[in-house]
Design a protein around this motif. Structure first.
Motif, PDB file in Angstrom:
ATOM      1  N   SER A  54     -18.792   1.691 -45.013  1.00 23.13           N
ATOM      2  CA  SER A  54     -20.068   1.906 -45.672  1.00 23.13           C
ATOM      3  C   SER A  54     -20.517   3.363 -45.538  1.00 23.13           C
ATOM      4  CB  SER A  54     -21.070   0.890 -45.127  1.00 23.13           C
ATOM      5  OG  SER A  54     -22.233   1.518 -44.662  1.00 23.13           O
ATOM      6  N   ILE A  55     -20.301   3.956 -44.370  1.00 29.13           N
ATOM      7  CA  ILE A  55     -20.680   5.360 -44.162  1.00 29.13           C
ATOM      8  C   ILE A  55     -19.848   6.304 -45.040  1.00 29.13           C
ATOM      9  CG2 ILE A  55     -20.673   7.268 -42.474  1.00 29.13           C
ATOM     10  CD1 ILE A  55     -21.279   5.096 -40.331  1.00 29.13           C
ATOM     11  N   HIS A  56     -18.550   5.982 -45.147  1.00 21.79           N
ATOM     12  CA  HIS A  56     -17.641   6.915 -45.828  1.00 21.79           C
ATOM     13  C   HIS A  56     -17.373   6.552 -47.282  1.00 21.79           C
ATOM     14  CE1 HIS A  56     -16.680   9.224 -42.213  1.00 21.79           C
ATOM     15  NE2 HIS A  56     -16.822   8.076 -41.571  1.00 21.79           N
ATOM     16  N   ARG A  57     -18.108   5.562 -47.761  1.00 24.08           N
ATOM     17  CA  ARG A  57     -17.813   5.015 -49.087  1.00 24.08           C
ATOM     18  C   ARG A  57     -17.625   6.081 -50.171  1.00 24.08           C
ATOM     19  NH1 ARG A  57     -21.089   0.285 -52.322  1.00 24.08           N
ATOM     20  NH2 ARG A  57     -19.673   0.263 -54.086  1.00 24.08           N
ATOM     21  N   HIS A  58     -18.473   7.101 -50.166  1.00 24.74           N
ATOM     22  CA  HIS A  58     -18.420   8.078 -51.260  1.00 24.74           C
ATOM     23  C   HIS A  58     -17.716   9.367 -50.867  1.00 24.74           C
ATOM     24  CE1 HIS A  58     -20.806   5.348 -53.589  1.00 24.74           C
ATOM     25  NE2 HIS A  58     -21.719   5.301 -52.636  1.00 24.74           N
ATOM     26  N   ASP A  59     -17.045   9.350 -49.724  1.00 24.09           N
ATOM     27  CA  ASP A  59     -16.261  10.524 -49.330  1.00 24.09           C
ATOM     28  C   ASP A  59     -15.191  10.803 -50.377  1.00 24.09           C
ATOM     29  OD1 ASP A  59     -17.739  10.358 -47.055  1.00 24.09           O
ATOM     30  OD2 ASP A  59     -16.047  10.189 -45.658  1.00 24.09           O
ATOM     31  N   THR A  60     -14.887  12.077 -50.539  1.00 21.52           N
ATOM     32  CA  THR A  60     -13.836  12.416 -51.495  1.00 21.52           C
ATOM     33  C   THR A  60     -12.553  12.823 -50.781  1.00 21.52           C
ATOM     34  OG1 THR A  60     -14.807  14.599 -51.626  1.00 21.52           O
ATOM     35  CG2 THR A  60     -15.369  13.060 -53.386  1.00 21.52           C
ATOM     36  N   PHE A 108     -13.533   6.701 -51.539  1.00 21.64           N
ATOM     37  CA  PHE A 108     -12.870   6.600 -50.239  1.00 21.64           C
ATOM     38  C   PHE A 108     -11.804   5.505 -50.242  1.00 21.64           C
ATOM     39  CE2 PHE A 108     -12.466   4.787 -45.983  1.00 21.64           C
ATOM     40  CZ  PHE A 108     -12.112   5.921 -45.249  1.00 21.64           C
ATOM     41  N   VAL A 109     -12.183   4.316 -50.704  1.00 29.27           N
ATOM     42  CA  VAL A 109     -11.236   3.191 -50.732  1.00 29.27           C
ATOM     43  C   VAL A 109     -10.045   3.523 -51.633  1.00 29.27           C
ATOM     44  CG1 VAL A 109     -10.918   0.845 -51.636  1.00 29.27           C
ATOM     45  CG2 VAL A 109     -12.772   1.322 -50.052  1.00 29.27           C
ATOM     46  N   THR A 110     -10.328   4.160 -52.760  1.00 30.67           N
ATOM     47  CA  THR A 110      -9.245   4.506 -53.678  1.00 30.67           C
ATOM     48  C   THR A 110      -8.220   5.405 -52.993  1.00 30.67           C
ATOM     49  OG1 THR A 110     -10.821   4.365 -55.493  1.00 30.67           O
ATOM     50  CG2 THR A 110      -8.739   5.495 -55.941  1.00 30.67           C
TER      51      THR A 110
END
Ligand code: ZN
Length: 386
Positions: free
Chosen positions: A216-222, A166-168
């Motif tokens: 934190s919730i969306h950390r692993h969203d693509t 997500f951050v990327t």
């Protein structure tokens, strides 16, 4: 400043006792504790993207150079990484099997690759310059080798803590100075793109101020669809409503205003006429407040910090001042009364006077009768221009 080139330290020696802090995304120590990988002034580990970190290992396996590394030797003998933190952390994470590389079409961790390849990596010497000098020399050196030498700000820390897909993606959109939209966004947001301040704004808007929770919730969203869509809705809303761009539009709480007002219909030409009138009005002290004021149908004058008194207050103050002045035989303008010219005992008519804040607006003075005095127009203008 002294510098010495070391060619004898291998990956194995540098990564001995490598400590990686997963939650902070930091490589901490190497060389059995003798090397601090991430001093305070270093930016966080940003290679953990499955590309840059893998590229470091691929380079080493192929025998390609991975570039010069700089250490600083402190007075107590401890070494700190000045430049090379990302590469060393990648090596350390790999040899401690924190990430995998592709070998013969398969994902492989260090412990799983062939012994000779393990040896190849461990025995690879790194080119390390060790510098020794005063703080200012080191800082100068730092500039020369082009490292960010400023403390991390809040958003940079959050980016490191919640690093992931997500951050990327979010950084590609909002922290990328090559993005052509930045120019448009900069009308409403101020900050430095690569210090994550646009990203911080976008996250603040979409999360209604709960950035950390959102990350934190969306950390692993693509994908960053929600973040992007919401951000663009706000920008388009502002763009569509206001004809002119004013410098005061920067850093208004647009997120809150959007939530409060975006469902309301507006007569756009009236809205913009009001904005223009208020900009031209010398009594409007807070130009930044104009936008919320007009969006709220011109109800909340407090937003404008208007420099004006009620007519009845003016009359009361005028009557009191004039009565006292007549008794003392001085001017009813207190500033004229202090002077030595013909006006020192002149009694002005109320139409020849204006109401003035005894304590100025800018100093927190209110528009209450207790803070009101009547001045002749000349003195009032002179005071107002200060
Ligand atoms: Zn006067």
């Amino acid at each position: 400043m002294k510098t010495e080139l070391h060619t004898e330290w291998t990956v194995e020696e540098i990564c001995k006792g490598f400590v990686y802090n997963q939650s902070e995304g930091k490589g901490l120590f190497g060389m059995n504790g003798k090397l601090t990988i991430q001093p305070e002034y270093q930016r966080n580990y940003i290679y953990a993207d499955g590309k840059k970190d893998v590229a470091v290992i691929d380079s080493v396996l192929k025998g390609y150079p991975i570039g010069l590394i700089y250490f600083n030797r402190r007075e107590d003998g401890q070494l700190e990484v000045l430049d090379g933190q990302q590469r060393i952390t990648s090596l350390g994470r790999f040899v401690t099997s924190k990430f995998a590389i592709k070998q013969d079409g398969m994902e492989q961790y260090f412990r799983g690759i062939a012994k000779d390849k393990q040896e190849k990596i461990l025995k690879t010497p790194l080119l390390v310059y060790v510098c020794e000098g005063t703080e200012s020399e080191i800082k100068e050196w730092f500039k020369t080798i082009n490292i960010i030498g400023v403390p991390l700000n809040h958003q940079e820390v959050l980016n490191a803590i919640y690093s992931g897909t997500f951050v990327t993606l979010a950084k590609e959109e909002f922290s990328n100075s090559q993005n052509n939209n930045i120019n448009k966004w900069s009308s409403y947001i101020s900050g430095v793109v690569n210090r994550q301040e646009y990203l911080e704004c976008a996250l603040n808007w979409v999360s209604k101020g709960h950035i950390e929770e959102y990350m934190s919730i969306h950390r692993h969203d693509t994908n960053i669809t929600e973040l992007k869509t919401y951000f663009n809705s706000i920008i388009d809303w502002i763009d569509g409503l206001f004809d002119e761009i004013h410098s005061e539009m920067k850093n208004i709480e647009w997120g809150r205003l959007y939530e409060t007002y975006h469902r309301r219909p507006y007569n756009q030409s009236e809205l913009n006429k009001k904005v223009a009138d208020l900009y031209a009005d010398e009594y409007v002290k807070n130009k930044k407040g104009i936008f919320e004021y007009v969006l709220g149908d011109c109800q909340d004058t407090k937003l404008l910090e208007i420099r004006i008194f009620e007519e009845r207050d003016k009359k009361t103050v005028y009557a009191r001042q004039t009565q006292e002045a007549q008794q003392k035989g001085i001017s009813n303008c207190p500033l004229c009364a202090l002077g030595s010219d013909n006006n020192k005992n002149r009694i002005w008519k109320i139409q020849e006077m204006d109401a003035d804040h005894v304590t100025a607006w800018s100093k927190g003075g209110s528009t209450e009768i207790s803070n009101c005095q009547m001045l002749c127009k000349t003195h009032n203008r002179a005071k107002g221009n200060k």
